[in-house]
Every structure is written in structure tokens, then in C-alpha cells.
Write a protein that holds these residues in place. Structure first.
Motif, PDB file in Angstrom:
ATOM      1  N   GLN A 292       1.406  -0.806   0.088  1.00 55.14           N
ATOM      2  CA  GLN A 292      -0.073  -0.250  -0.260  1.00 55.14           C
ATOM      3  C   GLN A 292       0.658   1.119   0.377  1.00 55.14           C
ATOM      4  O   GLN A 292       1.517   1.121   0.821  1.00 55.14           O
ATOM      5  CB  GLN A 292      -1.144   0.677   1.211  1.00 55.14           C
ATOM      6  N   THR A 293       0.413   2.468  -0.630  1.00 58.96           N
ATOM      7  CA  THR A 293       1.008   3.274  -1.072  1.00 58.96           C
ATOM      8  C   THR A 293       0.142   4.538  -0.963  1.00 58.96           C
ATOM      9  O   THR A 293      -0.892   4.520  -0.952  1.00 58.96           O
ATOM     10  CB  THR A 293       1.658   3.766  -1.886  1.00 58.96           C
ATOM     11  N   PHE A 294       0.741   5.571   0.160  1.00 58.50           N
ATOM     12  CA  PHE A 294       0.114   6.967   0.332  1.00 58.50           C
ATOM     13  C   PHE A 294       1.007   8.242   0.146  1.00 58.50           C
ATOM     14  O   PHE A 294       1.821   7.811   0.093  1.00 58.50           O
ATOM     15  CB  PHE A 294       0.135   6.679   2.155  1.00 58.50           C
ATOM     16  N   LEU A 295       0.050   9.050  -0.455  1.00 54.71           N
ATOM     17  CA  LEU A 295       0.639  10.305  -0.721  1.00 54.71           C
ATOM     18  C   LEU A 295      -0.131  11.195   0.533  1.00 54.71           C
ATOM     19  O   LEU A 295      -1.610  11.727   0.422  1.00 54.71           O
ATOM     20  CB  LEU A 295       0.590  10.694  -1.606  1.00 54.71           C
ATOM     21  N   LEU A 296       0.919  11.734   0.836  1.00 57.47           N
ATOM     22  CA  LEU A 296       0.619  12.708   2.303  1.00 57.47           C
ATOM     23  C   LEU A 296       0.363  14.315   1.751  1.00 57.47           C
ATOM     24  O   LEU A 296       1.565  14.291   1.530  1.00 57.47           O
ATOM     25  CB  LEU A 296       0.700  12.412   4.119  1.00 57.47           C
ATOM     26  N   LYS A 297      -0.935  14.529   2.193  1.00 67.29           N
ATOM     27  CA  LYS A 297      -0.059  16.355   2.218  1.00 67.29           C
ATOM     28  C   LYS A 297      -0.613  17.374   3.678  1.00 67.29           C
ATOM     29  O   LYS A 297      -1.936  16.899   3.433  1.00 67.29           O
ATOM     30  CB  LYS A 297      -1.100  16.952   0.846  1.00 67.29           C
ATOM     31  N   SER A 298      -0.631  18.342   3.915  1.00 69.23           N
ATOM     32  CA  SER A 298      -0.568  18.430   4.621  1.00 69.23           C
ATOM     33  C   SER A 298      -1.757  20.236   4.190  1.00 69.23           C
ATOM     34  O   SER A 298      -1.469  20.990   3.216  1.00 69.23           O
ATOM     35  CB  SER A 298       0.215  19.895   5.262  1.00 69.23           C
TER      36      SER A 298
ATOM     37  N   THR B 271      -3.851  12.179   0.120  1.00 74.00           N
ATOM     38  CA  THR B 271      -4.591  12.773  -1.716  1.00 74.00           C
ATOM     39  C   THR B 271      -4.380  11.553  -2.091  1.00 74.00           C
ATOM     40  O   THR B 271      -5.332  11.080  -3.201  1.00 74.00           O
ATOM     41  CB  THR B 271      -3.576  13.882  -2.003  1.00 74.00           C
ATOM     42  N   ASN B 272      -4.080  10.927  -2.252  1.00 76.63           N
ATOM     43  CA  ASN B 272      -3.831   9.498  -3.332  1.00 76.63           C
ATOM     44  C   ASN B 272      -2.758   7.912  -2.663  1.00 76.63           C
ATOM     45  O   ASN B 272      -2.643   8.569  -1.435  1.00 76.63           O
ATOM     46  CB  ASN B 272      -2.052   9.835  -4.017  1.00 76.63           C
ATOM     47  N   GLU B 273      -3.674   7.096  -2.715  1.00 77.71           N
ATOM     48  CA  GLU B 273      -3.318   5.422  -2.265  1.00 77.71           C
ATOM     49  C   GLU B 273      -3.422   4.414  -3.632  1.00 77.71           C
ATOM     50  O   GLU B 273      -4.502   4.917  -3.837  1.00 77.71           O
ATOM     51  CB  GLU B 273      -4.690   5.414  -1.548  1.00 77.71           C
TER      52      GLU B 273
END
Length: 124
Positions: free
Chosen positions: A99-105, A113-115
Motif C-alpha cells: 500500500q502506498t500513500f501520498l500525504l499532504k498538509s 491525497t492519493n492511495e
């Protein structure tokens, strides 16, 4: 945890929080997404908080537990955090997953924002 770079601290905290929510009550995951968030689950695309939570809530698992084998986090040039997780999904059968996550403040909180999620299934 204080000796790790800030992006690793944030990424690790997010991963722990995500899987606690997922394993306890998937309907509560809406708090970590925004309306522009995207999810790819086993090749299926979902966009928006409501669509993502609906997909995750509809998964057929009654009881589920994630066991994390490894996680890696990187800062991105646009001040986001990229997180990759490898582990075991303990449900009806034990299955490996990636699993990959793109995290944004966003508005003072870290959101996904993306998974991307894939079971670690091998076809020969």
C-alpha cells in the motif's frame, strides 16, 4: 522517534492511525481524505472522500487486522510525504499486501491525497 526525520515521524504516525481506524471501524476513515483524494484498490479507481469511504466500508471483511512488515517514507519536492507499506492482511485468509500513500498538509492536518492498494498475489 525524535531522532528520525520529521517526514518519517509524520508518515509512521499516519500509517499507525490509518490501520487502527481501518481495523476498528472503516467508516471513520473519511477524516483522513479530502474531496480531491484518489484511491486505486486492486486496479479499481475511486475519487473523493465519499466514494473512497464507501468502497472501504463495503469490503467483505467482518474482522480484519493489518500486520506491518515494513514502511518507508520520503519527502517530496512539493512538501508532501510518500509512504509505502508492506505487510500481512489477516482476515479470512492471511494475505500479503502493498500500500502506498501520498500525504499532504491540508488546513492544519495531514490528509491522504492519493492511495494505491494491492494484494500480494502471484499468478504463475
Amino acid at each position: 522517534m525524535g531522532d528520525k526525520p520529521i517526514w518519517e515521524q509524520i508518515g509512521s504516525s499516519f500509517v499507525q492511525h490509518y490501520y487502527q481506524l481501518f481495523d476498528a471501524d472503516r467508516t471513520q476513515l473519511g477524516a483522513i481524505y479530502i474531496d480531491a483524494s484518489c484511491l486505486t484498490w486492486e486496479g479499481q479507481q475511486f475519487q473523493g472522500k465519499a466514494a473512497i469511504v464507501e468502497k472501504l466500508s463495503s469490503l467483505p471483511f467482518q474482522k480484519i487486522q493489518h500486520s506491518i512488515t515494513a514502511q518507508d517514507h520520503q519527502p517530496t519536492p512539493d512538501s508532501c510525504i510518500l509512504s509505502m507499506v508492506v505487510g500481512q492482511l489477516k482476515a479470512d485468509d492471511d494475505l500479503g499486501f502493498y500500500q502506498t500513500f501520498l500525504l499532504k498538509s491540508f488546513q492544519g492536518a495531514w490528509v491522504c491525497t492519493n492511495e494505491v492498494f494491492r494484494l500480494a498475489l502471484h499468478s504463475v
